[in-house]
Design an enzyme around this catalytic site. Structure first.
Site, short mmCIF file in Angstrom:
data_model
loop_
_atom_site.label_atom_id
_atom_site.label_comp_id
_atom_site.label_asym_id
_atom_site.label_seq_id
_atom_site.Cartn_x
_atom_site.Cartn_y
_atom_site.Cartn_z
N ASP A 450 0.83 -1.20 0.00
CA ASP A 450 0.00 0.00 0.00
C ASP A 450 0.87 1.26 0.00
O ASP A 450 2.05 1.21 0.34
CB ASP A 450 -0.91 -0.01 1.23
CG ASP A 450 -2.23 0.72 1.00
OD1 ASP A 450 -2.32 1.49 0.02
OD2 ASP A 450 -3.16 0.53 1.79
N ASP A 520 -10.85 2.25 -3.28
CA ASP A 520 -11.32 1.91 -1.94
C ASP A 520 -12.84 1.85 -1.88
O ASP A 520 -13.41 1.39 -0.88
CB ASP A 520 -10.83 2.95 -0.92
CG ASP A 520 -9.36 2.77 -0.57
OD1 ASP A 520 -8.81 1.69 -0.86
OD2 ASP A 520 -8.77 3.71 0.00
#
Length: 704
Positions: A450, A520
């Site tokens: 990430d 997301d």
């Protein structure tokens, strides 16, 4: 042979399966673009070269049509290369001095300045079967003094004269990435770019150009994709003469650097292509190219479960074991522990950078959980964010000089994080060392990498010592080197690129990443639009799609489990809900969808995608996937809202054999009916969608 040089005419031809790319050398030893499109005879382009060099507007046209030009003289178009020589001269005059046909499909054209010893190699590689050309430029300083590089693009693409030029690209924001946009270009520049340190959710280094009339199935489309995961820039410039030229590469914003004597710079790859049959063919060419030439590893995506939405930072060994047991009941193949497993990580305020297993959460170590997961028949994966650090961490307290910073400035906190200066050799070594230790010590087969913040305060102390370098470029170079080394050391590990949603996805990082987290936002309806835009440029085998709770926190929309699974099955299937709260009935239903996905995923991740219908144009969104051998097809159809009194809903399919006979079944695999391919593609497949947020899945099997 894809590349040939016609010596008498001084013309180069790059011939691909269904297109030609032609350039030539004019009487001034300038390399000029001649043609790009459907196949033509190269010798017939000689007149184009002559017309350009004898035009009364010679200077302007040569600048517009120069295959790779520098800033200097009377050329005022967006330059490919802008330099400052050691004596202060900022004028560049590039001339053809030679070429080399390296192989059947590789060409290098050599340009040098008329006075200074600056060598520019313009490299072409024909990807024949996909009608694509990969372009790279290498700049070498053969002077005795340093040369400043103010702008260096990977390539310039000159388009033929069209009645109009329409640009298609994607834009967006966090939780709303990959939104398609189209606009007619007028005179001037349209700039697509990122200046945030990575590719960015607001734009992506991909473009498509058509004459304003192209559709999914018809019309000529020119397109390109840049392989760079840092700051980038693509400029579409339409001149007052009505021509369009597209230049792209690393962004010149704050990125000047110096080449010492003998040093070279090599640009990222800028891939361009032509499709004669609309945006659908464009996408399929790119998808096959990515699968065959870019992506590492297998295209078959394992069904994964990720624990983030169930536990967030409240990770414990026992809690993860309970989730793993539920995931195994559904047939999940990969169990991934997200943020919260390491250091003092109980919120996003502390612990980032301390990559040791938290002993309170895992008193017997991480291997205990891994053994439990493996015993349930699943592989184990882990989340990391190696490029960031919390100020409240042992790493930052020990090495405060490792973050990007300027003196006399307080570092900007984003998500309570600072960014490590990956350009520092010691920081690069730290990341590589802790990842190597982690993967060597534990049986981990998947890493979710990430990156949750942009670059701020991009300084490297001491400033004067590093003023000739670009910290933006060095960060990405070292990132690639780390990923390349990790893949070499741990070939059994799959990697996912993730950056606050879809902010680091491009042909650069995809040479190392098996898959990508594209947003997301996991609301299934929103995802259909995000996934549609994504597939214009990137293969469905890359995109990870999750089934999560409903109503979803992004918008409160309540969607049935069938709709959520159908949406998530259109790429790599993942589950991210709090399945610890799911009933036995929900677990069983999810298990049926997981098994169905396993039965059809080879069609989805290795086949060809045909976009049939879009919510941008009506109330139905539909996509069709056809297997590599043409024997199977899967169709997804979604209805956004029910309108009474509407006409019969039929879906005209694509890509089938008109003479073929196909058995059409629903997802349950019941008896079904047989159809001719011609009927499915012209009369259409009837839909029985009813109600808001309804969905259907069809399976087609060729009988003869």
């Amino acid at each position: 042979m894809a590349i040939q040089y016609l010596e008498q005419e001084r013309i180069f031809e790059i011939r691909m399966k269904q297109s030609s790319y032609i350039l030539g050398i004019n009487e001034k030893d300038s390399v000029q673009h001649l043609y790009w499109g459907e196949p033509v005879e190269a010798r017939d382009c000689v007149g184009l070269l002559a017309a350009r060099t004898h035009s009364s507007f010679d200077a302007d046209l040569n600048g517009e049509l120069e295959e790779y030009g520098g800033w200097g003289g009377s050329s005022y178009t967006e330059p490919c290369l802008k330099v400052k020589f050691g004596d202060g001269v900022r004028d560049l005059k590039l001339q053809y001095t030679g070429h080399e046909i390296v192989s059947d499909n590789e060409l290098v054209i050599i340009l040098t300045d008329a006075h200074y010893s600056l060598r520019v190699e313009v490299c072409y590689k024909a990807v024949i079967q996909h009608d694509l050309v990969e372009r790279v430029v290498k700049v070498t300083n053969e002077e005795d003094l340093p040369v400043g590089i103010n702008q260096v693009m990977a390539a310039a693409w000159s388009l033929p004269v069209l009645p109009a030029y329409r640009l298609t690209h994607v834009t967006g924001r966090w939780s709303g990435e990959y939104q398609l946009r189209s606009q007619l270009l007028t005179e001037g520049k349209k700039v697509l770019e990122s200046r945030r340190g990575f590719t960015g959710p607001h734009a992506n280094p991909w473009f498509a150009i058509d004459g304003g009339q192209a559709t999914e199935t018809q019309g000529k489309v020119w397109f390109g994709a840049l392989g760079w995961s840092g700051n980038w820039k693509i400029v579409a410039e339409k001149s007052s003469f009505g021509r369009l030229r597209i230049v792209g590469g690393i962004n010149d914003f704050d990125s000047s650097f110096t080449l010492a004597p003998g040093e070279s710079y090599t640009s990222p790859v800028f891939t361009g292509g032509f499709a004669a049959n609309g945006f659908g063919q464009m996408s399929r060419n790119l998808h096959r190219y990515q699968s065959e030439c870019i992506l590492p590893g297998s295209r078959i995506r394992r069904v994964l479960y990720n624990s983030w939405e169930a536990t967030e930072f409240a990770v414990t060994a026992e809690g993860q074991k309970a989730l793993a047991r539920q995931a195994a009941r559904m047939g999940t193949e990969l169990f991934v522990v997200d943020d919260g497993w390491f250091g003092g990580r109980n919120s996003d305020r502390a612990g980032l950078g301390d990559w040791t297993v938290n002993p309170e959460k895992f008193p017997l170590g991480l291997q205990e959980l891994i053994d439990d997961v493996k015993g349930l028949g699943m592989d184990f994966g882990l989340w990391v964010e190696p490029e960031s650090v919390n100020p409240d961490s042992d790493l930052y307290r020990e090495h405060p000089d490792w973050v990007y910073q300027f003196p006399n400035r307080e570092g900007t906190l984003l998500r309570n994080q600072l960014l490590l200066n990956l350009g520092k050799p010691e920081v690069k070594d730290f990341v590589l060392d802790f990842m190597t230790e982690l993967l060597s010590t534990h049986d981990i087969s998947f890493i979710k990498w990430d990156m949750n913040r942009t670059v701020t305060e991009p300084g490297m102390l001491p400033l004067k010592e590093h003023e000739d370098q670009s910290v933006w470029i060095k960060h990405v170079d070292h990132l690639y080197e780390i990923w390349a080394e990790l893949r070499h050391r741990f070939p059994q590990v799959e990697f996912e690129t993730c950056a606050g949603g879809g902010a680091r996805i491009d042909h650069g990082i995809l040479r190392f990443a098996d898959q990508a987290w594209i947003s997301d936002n996991t609301d299934a309806r929103d995802r259909l639009s995000i996934q549609e835009g994504f597939t214009y440029a990137y293969s469905p085998s890359i995109m990870m799609c999750w089934v999560t709770e409903s109503p979803h926190g992004m918008n409160g929309r309540n969607l049935p489990l069938s709709f959520r699974f159908h949406s998530a099955m259109m790429g790599g299937l993942g589950i991210g809900a709090n399945i610890g709260n799911w009933s036995d009935e929900e677990i069983a239903e999810a298990g049926r969808y997981v098994q169905l996905y396993k039965d059809i995923r080879h069609v989805i991740t290795e086949g060809s995608l045909y976009r049939l219908s879009s919510f941008r144009e009506g109330d139905i969104s539909a996509s069709q996937y056809i297997s590599h051998d043409g024997q199977e097809s899967v169709v997804f159809a979604f209805q956004q809202a029910q309108y009474f009194g509407s006409a019969e809903k039929r879906l005209t399919l694509q890509g089938l054999d008109p003479q073929g006979i196909y058995l059409v079944q629903d997802e349950k695999g019941e008896a079904g009916t047989t159809w001719h391919g011609s009927s499915l593609m012209n009369l259409g497949l009837p839909l029985t969608l009813w109600g808001d947020y309804a969905s259907q899945l069809f399976r087609l099997t060729r009988q003869s």
